[in-house]
Write an enzyme that holds these catalytic residues in place. Structure first.
Site, PDB file in Angstrom:
ATOM      1  CE  LYS A 268      -4.071  -1.888   0.090  1.00  0.00           C
ATOM      2  NZ  LYS A 268      -5.045  -1.618   1.144  1.00  0.00           N
ATOM      3  CD  GLN A 328      -2.866  -8.542   9.979  1.00  0.00           C
ATOM      4  OE1 GLN A 328      -4.003  -8.748  10.374  1.00  0.00           O
ATOM      5  NE2 GLN A 328      -2.414  -7.316   9.762  1.00  0.00           N
ATOM      6  CG  ASP A 363      -1.371  -4.522   2.527  1.00  0.00           C
ATOM      7  OD1 ASP A 363      -2.595  -4.657   2.758  1.00  0.00           O
ATOM      8  OD2 ASP A 363      -0.656  -3.692   3.122  1.00  0.00           O
ATOM      9  CG  ASP A 398      -4.070  -5.711  14.506  1.00  0.00           C
ATOM     10  OD1 ASP A 398      -4.294  -4.534  14.834  1.00  0.00           O
ATOM     11  OD2 ASP A 398      -4.342  -6.191  13.389  1.00  0.00           O
ATOM     12  CG  ASN A 399      -8.184  -6.585  13.808  1.00  0.00           C
ATOM     13  OD1 ASN A 399      -8.829  -5.743  14.423  1.00  0.00           O
ATOM     14  ND2 ASN A 399      -7.661  -6.336  12.630  1.00  0.00           N
ATOM     15  CD  GLU A 427      -7.101  -3.246  17.292  1.00  0.00           C
ATOM     16  OE1 GLU A 427      -7.562  -2.289  16.654  1.00  0.00           O
ATOM     17  OE2 GLU A 427      -7.022  -4.404  16.818  1.00  0.00           O
ATOM     18  CE  LYS A 536      -3.249   1.050   9.139  1.00  0.00           C
ATOM     19  NZ  LYS A 536      -4.233  -0.068   9.180  1.00  0.00           N
ATOM     20  CE1 TYR A 537      -1.799   1.197   4.722  1.00  0.00           C
ATOM     21  CE2 TYR A 537      -2.826   3.114   5.715  1.00  0.00           C
ATOM     22  CZ  TYR A 537      -2.861   1.774   5.392  1.00  0.00           C
ATOM     23  OH  TYR A 537      -3.953   1.010   5.739  1.00  0.00           O
TER      24      TYR A 537
END
Length: 675
Positions: A268, A328, A363, A398-399, A427, A536-537
């Site tokens: 990204k 992930q 991604d 995360d998640n 989170e 983040k990017y």
């Protein structure tokens, strides 16, 4: 003959002395309740019996080494059958407790004697019945089930009851005296004993309840741009220099977003675009490349030696290191080629990427736990073990709600056995049932909906809900995150950032901020509740020193808030919170109080917070304080911990709050002995 009933098994019935609604018990005992070392925990139950005979309830608390201690519960609302006591386990480990309710023959007789003897009703019969009761106590002494030291007092009272030459009042006097009452209060004579439990209670270290987190992207710390060569990433070594500033603000935890190699497939670009430009670093949540996966470090950040140096510097400063764990993979992660069975394959043969409509994360490949559960479990466990071996003591997951609850229950139970000191923060901004279940199966802390609870009414209702869940779900309050910037924060400017920091830091024991909060970064990406130019990017170096020198930084406020929290044990707890009333509905008033024993300081600690909740409106209002909750008289002294000012207050003080200059009072109650 004493009767005993055990209520531990299903179908055991209600028992001789009913014991109902035992707390803290989670889902009827299916999951353990939790607290931290030194935390005061209220144990309660509804217990009752038929008729008018006296009864009692005892708590039996079992330590991890099996040693037991007993203490009495007390009826806190006579006639309504609620019994309570408090415990304060001082060591970590797996504890348990059970409740024993019983008929109390001595107390029943004592009440009868106090009524009938002065009225001259059946004095000889009353004395004879009392003698029967004390004879039972004496028999227990002779059997060795009661201390021999009780003997002289019991024998003297029994002899008096059996002395017909004395007046009735003189005969019963020794049996009603304080010394005998004290003996039988500590070691009561019990009939019809009914047991509820045992129930599990896991006692964890203090950081599981109380702490201040600071989140940052290591690659931005020390990153710089050169027009000729483009961006140069910050490293773990340059990030370590930021730890001094984080420590000066009083944060306990340095939370690193993922530091692993980042994939290049579908990388990204800025603001989550599908068109990355040369030099765009990609999202650190797209984990994995030919350089490695979750157990590796991005080459631009440094080496494992650099990571160890980062952890060592944090430890020197009294800071713990938390790592972001995102289960992930990027399409380039080694697991994709080595274990394709760990992913979901679509009908066209492609691996499914992550989606949270309307958001798409091409991604990122989510993991699937339905094909090789054991293999994936082992890989994740070993990866966590790797980072623990390098000094990580907390994980922000995360998640977690996108993985099976069964997986978390098993994994967290294993780490509770092997590394009970390691803390996991969920989170999970998702359905309440999933958030609560993640707490029940073992997560130490949870992100919350605080970010979207804005009015005084919403905050009060939400805190009351969180207090009910306190035995299994500990809240962590974050005004913003790297993914979330609410309209409240993006429209309120500095006032909103000040106000929400004060509320987050005082309402609950654990709170955190995302780097840039101190600079009031509040510009949203159009159409989204997130920052423009999302970190983040891209790289996002910041001029913290310059902002501080210009008086633009919130660092002094954050340091003050963390210092206040550190100095006041009442703010390191959740359950003692009590709400008070204000004439202006946008003003939130609450207090937290610990008595001298619970505070651990030898003195009571009471903090009273009076705060605006709207960032664009001032308030002048009268308060209605619950003086009993504050444990003060009709007049008392308070000190504002933000300004040092002192005030003389009463039940209904008048306050003036300003969104720009004084959005809140954080007050400590000054006790008379300090004056």
């Amino acid at each position: 003959m004493s009767e005993t009933t055990d209520l531990t098994g299903l179908g055991a019935g209600i028992g001789r002395i009913p014991i109902m609604d035992v707390q803290p018990v989670v889902d009827g005992g299916r999951f353990p309740a939790r607290c931290v070392e030194g935390e005061t925990v209220t144990v309660s139950a509804n217990a009752f019996r038929e008729g008018h005979d006296a009864m009692g309830v005892q708590l039996v608390l079992a330590a991890p080494d099996g040693r037991e201690q007993r203490q009495a519960l007390h009826a806190v609302n006579p006639g309504l059958d609620l019994w309570q006591t408090t415990i304060r386990p001082e060591t970590t480990g797996h504890w348990s407790f059970r409740l024993e309710a019983y008929s109390a023959p001595y107390e029943t007789w004592a009440h009868t004697a106090e009524v009938k003897i002065p009225a001259g009703i059946d004095p000889d019969l009353v004395c004879a019945e009392g003698a029967q009761v004390l004879a039972r106590v004496l028999a227990e002494i002779d059997e060795g089930t009661r201390p021999a030291a009780d003997g002289p007092v019991v024998r003297a009272a029994l002899e008096s009851l059996r002395s017909p030459g004395l007046s009735p009042s003189a005969r019963v006097a020794p049996a009603l005296a304080a010394d005998l009452r004290g003996i039988l209060a500590e070691r009561p004579l019990r009939d019809g004993v009914t047991t509820a439990g045992p129930y599990s209670l896991i006692v964890q270290r203090e950081r599981a309840l109380y702490g201040s987190w600071y989140e940052f992207f290591p690659r931005s710390e020390g990153a710089h741009f050169d027009p000729e060569h483009g961006w140069t990433s910050g490293t773990l070594r340059t990030a370590a220099r930021s730890l001094d500033r984080i420590a000066q603000m009083g944060f306990d935890v340095a939370y690193l977003t993922p530091i692993h190699p980042i994939g290049t497939t579908f990388r990204k670009g800025r603001n989550n675009s599908l068109d990355p430009q040369p030099g765009d670093p990609g999202s650190p949540y797209a984990i994995g490349s030919p350089e490695g996966g979750h157990d590796a470090i991005h080459p631009e950040l440094g080496t494992m030696e650099d990571f160890d140096a980062f952890v060592a510097r944090a430890q020197e400063l009294g800071i713990e290191v938390a790592m972001d764990i995102a289960l992930q993979c990027s399409p380039d992660h080694p697991w994709v080629a080595e274990h394709p069975e760990w992913f979901t394959v679509r009908a066209d043969g492609t691996i499914a990427y992550a989606e949270n409509p309307p958001k798409k994360y091409q991604d990122i490949y989510p993991l699937s736990f339905d094909t090789d559960y054991e293999g994936l479990y082992a890989a994740i466990r070993d990866m966590l073990e790797h980072w623990i071996a390098h000094g990580v003591t907390l994980f922000r997951v995360d998640n977690p709600h996108t993985k099976p609850a069964r997986f978390w229950e098993e994994l967290l139970a294993e780490f509770d056995r092997t590394h009970p000191e390691v803390i996991f923060l969920a989170e999970a901004f998702t359905r309440p049932t999933m958030m609560h279940t993640l707490g029940k199966v073992g997560f130490h802390q949870s992100y919350t909906y605080f970010t979207w609870r804005e009015s005084a009414e919403e905050l009060r209702e939400y805190l009351e809900e969180l207090v009910e869940a306190a035995p299994y779900m500990r809240p962590s309050f974050w005004p913003t995150t790297h993914d979330i910037l609410t309209p409240y924060m993006s429209t309120g400017g500095r006032s909103a950032f000040v106000l929400r920091a004060i509320l987050a830091a005082t309402l609950v024991p654990t709170w955190g901020i995302y780097s840039g909060y101190e600079l009031v970064e509040d510009v949203p990406r159009p159409g989204a509740q997130e920052q423009i130019d999302n970190e983040k990017y891209e790289f996002k170096p910041r001029d913290y020193a310059g902002a501080l020198a210009r008086g633009e930084s919130l660092e002094p406020l954050l340091a003050s808030l963390n210092g206040i929290r550190r100095d006041h044990p009442a703010l390191q707890t959740l359950t003692p919170i009590r709400f008070h009333e204000a004439g202006d509905e946008q003003v939130l008033v609450f207090s937290k109080h610990l008595d001298a024993a619970a505070s651990g300081t030898g003195a009571p600690d009471t903090v009273l917070v009076v705060s605006l909740t709207e960032h664009d409106r001032d308030a002048q209002t009268t308060l209605d304080l619950d003086l009993d909750a504050l444990e003060v008289g009709e007049s008392f002294e308070v000190e504002d911990l933000l300004t040092g000012e002192r005030y003389s207050w009463g039940r209904d003080p008048f306050v003036i709050l300003s969104a720009a200059d004084r959005p809140a009072h954080i007050l400590r109650i000054i006790r008379p002995e300090e004056s």
